[in-house]
Scaffold this active site. Sequence first.
Site, short mmCIF file in Angstrom:
data_model
loop_
_atom_site.label_atom_id
_atom_site.label_comp_id
_atom_site.label_asym_id
_atom_site.label_seq_id
_atom_site.Cartn_x
_atom_site.Cartn_y
_atom_site.Cartn_z
N HIS A 134 66.35 -26.82 -32.19
CA HIS A 134 65.91 -26.43 -33.31
C HIS A 134 66.70 -24.78 -33.36
O HIS A 134 66.93 -24.49 -32.46
CB HIS A 134 64.63 -26.80 -33.79
CG HIS A 134 63.88 -24.60 -33.40
ND1 HIS A 134 62.80 -25.68 -32.60
CD2 HIS A 134 63.71 -23.86 -33.34
CE1 HIS A 134 62.04 -24.34 -31.53
NE2 HIS A 134 62.73 -23.19 -32.80
N GLU A 160 65.85 -20.05 -27.14
CA GLU A 160 63.87 -20.48 -26.82
C GLU A 160 64.36 -21.88 -25.89
O GLU A 160 65.37 -22.13 -26.24
CB GLU A 160 63.60 -20.83 -27.87
CG GLU A 160 61.99 -21.05 -27.77
CD GLU A 160 60.90 -21.46 -28.78
OE1 GLU A 160 61.91 -21.81 -30.07
OE2 GLU A 160 59.38 -21.62 -29.06
#
Lengths: 134, 134
Positions: free
Chosen positions: A7, A130
Amino acid sequence: MLGRLNHVGIAVRDVKAAAEIYRTAFGAEVCEPVEAPQHGVVALFVTLPNTKIEFIQPLGEASPVAKFLARNPDGGIHHLCYEVPDIIAARDDFIARGARVLGDGEPKVGVGGALALFLHPKDFSGALIEIKQV
Amino acid sequence: MLGRLNHVGIAVRDVKAAAEIYRTAFGAEVCEPVEAPQHGVVALFVTLPNTKIEFIQPLGEASPVAKFLARNPDGGIHHLCYEVPDIIAARDDFIARGARVLGDGEPKVGVGGALALFLHPKDFSGALIEIKQV
């Protein structure tokens, strides 16, 4: 080896308002917001055909997203999340290459239940990264 | 209707150095840099399993990326590019919803030859949005 882009994280003041733009203007599928106190955020995922958008808004006084919004009052693109098959192996490989892991260096359970950790943006072209075990 | 996330644009001072990090640390496939004087950038695409990263560095004095780097000296995530089947229909729909199109409002041929235009970040949660006809 780098996996999928899980994402793109976008910091906003109001995840529902942000997602509503994607729902109405883009026809995107919008999930319900989820509180993640351990990360200091409320998160809301929007599904795209090949990846997701994670809208995040601050939760609590010490939220790192609040600091981001202080610098970017209109909101902004906050991080990129890549999937890895083994987060400990990936972390150790990044450290061996000189990348800095944020926090105490241990993976945390992220929104959705997967183990995740963050890598320093200065080591990745200014982009906060991330990595998530999927 | 929103299409795929075609790429994430990351502004950097040196596209080759940025891509080298993705090649070595992530094992990602890296393309050759391409000059796009009409956009004031040198662009270099990195292929991920489900989307791409477009590293962009300034080309010429008036490059909009130079202004971004003045504000973000380490580089940073610059824009998101979504695919649309018909860029004129998509543009007109966004305008009807109140979104602002940057520049003269006409699509330009982007890096790679597809028609593209940019939408104002204030209308999309602080994220600069490119739409590309694919």
